[in-house]
Design a protein around this motif. Sequence first.
Motif, PDB file in Angstrom:
ATOM      1  N   GLU A 213     -20.441 -23.959 -24.925  1.00 41.95           N
ATOM      2  CA  GLU A 213     -19.095 -24.499 -25.022  1.00 41.95           C
ATOM      3  C   GLU A 213     -18.165 -23.551 -25.769  1.00 41.95           C
ATOM      4  O   GLU A 213     -16.976 -23.832 -25.908  1.00 41.95           O
ATOM      5  N   HIS A 214     -18.652 -22.421 -26.225  1.00 44.75           N
ATOM      6  CA  HIS A 214     -17.852 -21.482 -27.003  1.00 44.75           C
ATOM      7  C   HIS A 214     -17.904 -20.073 -26.397  1.00 44.75           C
ATOM      8  O   HIS A 214     -17.954 -19.087 -27.104  1.00 44.75           O
ATOM      9  N   ARG A 215     -17.916 -19.992 -25.090  1.00 45.77           N
ATOM     10  CA  ARG A 215     -18.034 -18.695 -24.439  1.00 45.77           C
ATOM     11  C   ARG A 215     -16.751 -17.879 -24.570  1.00 45.77           C
ATOM     12  O   ARG A 215     -15.648 -18.415 -24.496  1.00 45.77           O
ATOM     13  N   SER A 216     -16.908 -16.577 -24.741  1.00 47.66           N
ATOM     14  CA  SER A 216     -15.758 -15.674 -24.793  1.00 47.66           C
ATOM     15  C   SER A 216     -15.539 -15.035 -23.429  1.00 47.66           C
ATOM     16  O   SER A 216     -16.485 -14.729 -22.708  1.00 47.66           O
ATOM     17  N   VAL A 217     -14.300 -14.825 -23.093  1.00 46.49           N
ATOM     18  CA  VAL A 217     -13.927 -14.068 -21.908  1.00 46.49           C
ATOM     19  C   VAL A 217     -13.251 -12.784 -22.385  1.00 46.49           C
ATOM     20  O   VAL A 217     -12.327 -12.829 -23.188  1.00 46.49           O
ATOM     21  N   VAL A 218     -13.737 -11.656 -21.915  1.00 42.68           N
ATOM     22  CA  VAL A 218     -13.182 -10.359 -22.292  1.00 42.68           C
ATOM     23  C   VAL A 218     -12.442  -9.779 -21.094  1.00 42.68           C
ATOM     24  O   VAL A 218     -13.013  -9.609 -20.011  1.00 42.68           O
ATOM     25  N   ALA A 219     -11.172  -9.492 -21.278  1.00 41.51           N
ATOM     26  CA  ALA A 219     -10.332  -8.969 -20.201  1.00 41.51           C
ATOM     27  C   ALA A 219     -10.440  -7.455 -20.123  1.00 41.51           C
ATOM     28  O   ALA A 219     -10.223  -6.758 -21.111  1.00 41.51           O
ATOM     29  N   LEU A 220     -10.777  -6.945 -18.922  1.00 40.60           N
ATOM     30  CA  LEU A 220     -10.751  -5.507 -18.681  1.00 40.60           C
ATOM     31  C   LEU A 220      -9.348  -5.058 -18.314  1.00 40.60           C
ATOM     32  O   LEU A 220      -8.897  -3.983 -18.711  1.00 40.60           O
TER      33      LEU A 220
ATOM     34  N   GLY B 273     -16.081 -15.459 -17.602  1.00 39.50           N
ATOM     35  CA  GLY B 273     -15.649 -16.681 -16.949  1.00 39.50           C
ATOM     36  C   GLY B 273     -16.596 -17.045 -15.826  1.00 39.50           C
ATOM     37  O   GLY B 273     -17.755 -16.642 -15.796  1.00 39.50           O
ATOM     38  N   ASP B 274     -16.091 -17.800 -14.853  1.00 36.54           N
ATOM     39  CA  ASP B 274     -16.929 -18.217 -13.732  1.00 36.54           C
ATOM     40  C   ASP B 274     -17.238 -17.076 -12.775  1.00 36.54           C
ATOM     41  O   ASP B 274     -18.225 -17.110 -12.046  1.00 36.54           O
ATOM     42  N   THR B 275     -16.380 -16.058 -12.747  1.00 32.86           N
ATOM     43  CA  THR B 275     -16.560 -14.952 -11.818  1.00 32.86           C
ATOM     44  C   THR B 275     -17.432 -13.867 -12.441  1.00 32.86           C
ATOM     45  O   THR B 275     -17.172 -13.402 -13.554  1.00 32.86           O
ATOM     46  N   LEU B 276     -18.463 -13.462 -11.704  1.00 31.34           N
ATOM     47  CA  LEU B 276     -19.343 -12.399 -12.170  1.00 31.34           C
ATOM     48  C   LEU B 276     -18.645 -11.052 -12.064  1.00 31.34           C
ATOM     49  O   LEU B 276     -17.909 -10.796 -11.108  1.00 31.34           O
TER      50      LEU B 276
ATOM     51  N   THR C  98     -25.098 -15.979 -29.132  1.00 37.84           N
ATOM     52  CA  THR C  98     -23.747 -15.464 -29.315  1.00 37.84           C
ATOM     53  C   THR C  98     -22.803 -16.054 -28.276  1.00 37.84           C
ATOM     54  O   THR C  98     -23.224 -16.628 -27.281  1.00 37.84           O
ATOM     55  N   HIS C  99     -21.511 -15.870 -28.527  1.00 38.15           N
ATOM     56  CA  HIS C  99     -20.492 -16.317 -27.580  1.00 38.15           C
ATOM     57  C   HIS C  99     -20.060 -15.194 -26.651  1.00 38.15           C
ATOM     58  O   HIS C  99     -19.177 -15.380 -25.810  1.00 38.15           O
ATOM     59  N   LEU C 100     -20.653 -14.005 -26.775  1.00 37.75           N
ATOM     60  CA  LEU C 100     -20.190 -12.829 -26.041  1.00 37.75           C
ATOM     61  C   LEU C 100     -20.733 -12.775 -24.618  1.00 37.75           C
ATOM     62  O   LEU C 100     -21.829 -13.262 -24.340  1.00 37.75           O
TER      63      LEU C 100
ATOM     64  N   LEU D 118     -13.352 -15.039 -28.900  1.00 37.61           N
ATOM     65  CA  LEU D 118     -13.220 -15.613 -30.228  1.00 37.61           C
ATOM     66  C   LEU D 118     -13.045 -14.509 -31.253  1.00 37.61           C
ATOM     67  O   LEU D 118     -13.596 -13.428 -31.127  1.00 37.61           O
ATOM     68  N   GLU D 119     -12.277 -14.790 -32.249  1.00 35.83           N
ATOM     69  CA  GLU D 119     -12.013 -13.769 -33.259  1.00 35.83           C
ATOM     70  C   GLU D 119     -13.151 -13.640 -34.251  1.00 35.83           C
ATOM     71  O   GLU D 119     -13.424 -12.552 -34.753  1.00 35.83           O
TER      72      GLU D 119
END
Length: 297
Positions: free
Chosen positions: A13-20, A28-31, A198-200, A290-291
């Motif tokens: 429930e605490h997943r991080s999304v990293v934007a390229l 996110g949902d997309t691999l 981890t959330h990463l 997440l920070e």
Amino acid sequence: MKDAVLTRKSSLEHRSVVALTDTIAIGGDTLLIVGGPCAVESAEQIEQVARHLAPTPVQALRGGVFKPRTSPYAFQGMGEAGLRILDDIRQRFQMPVISEVMAMDQIPSMVSHVDVLQVGSRNMQNFDLLKALGRIDKPVLLKRGLAATIEEFVMAAEYILSHGNPNVILCERGIRSFDTYTRNVLDLGAVVALKQLTHLPVMVDPSHAAGKRELVPDLARAAIAAGADGLIVECHPVPDESVSDARQALTLEEMATLARSLDPIAQALGRRLARSVVTGADLKSSDRALESPLLAA
């Protein structure tokens, strides 16, 4: 190490999304599927790779310009010239690029030319480099060390986050063992553990794990089934002519076939492959990286 690491409490429930980029992200949902050669050899080579992979679910390109080699006499990469090639391709094809950074003094030029800075397995515990990468505003792909424990791997990531950069992507790439049939042993148990600890986002590099191209597709599919958020796979227009890691590189057609073969696995897990680019829906403000802290509560 913090007690939170040892609790094994799920952090889904605490997943991080990293934007390229503004349109492409991981977590996110997309691999996220990344393909490309071990080393940038020429502009023609990278353009051929991009042209072949752009219409497929492969969203990003990889290519080394600073190469850590066991022998000091082996090809060490094109350096700054290679960075300029990557920069040209990323702009023309709108595909983000990932490349390895080996030293602190390489960071400024790399930040200007690539979208993600990769820390290779040999530098996983280069703490001064990790601290410096913690002070930049670019995603960092951190590969697990050759013989690193999960705890050591997580703490290496913590160095980057604790110095201010929340955009860290973990990468399992195999660890050394007594068995020499494969180049390394792919630890899919670590993928599952890291997703819980981890959330990463977590990627897998089946190429360096296998060391043999015929093993790569099945390991890649197994990694996605185990919950990996993406793959980084070596491919080359003519693999046997690659200047480095030729034995593990797929052809471009094999890479495209592999990427498409992941679709039913992704769907079974409630995920998806990119059809063109990732939409802004993958970057919901509630899902952004997440920070603090790295470890799941």
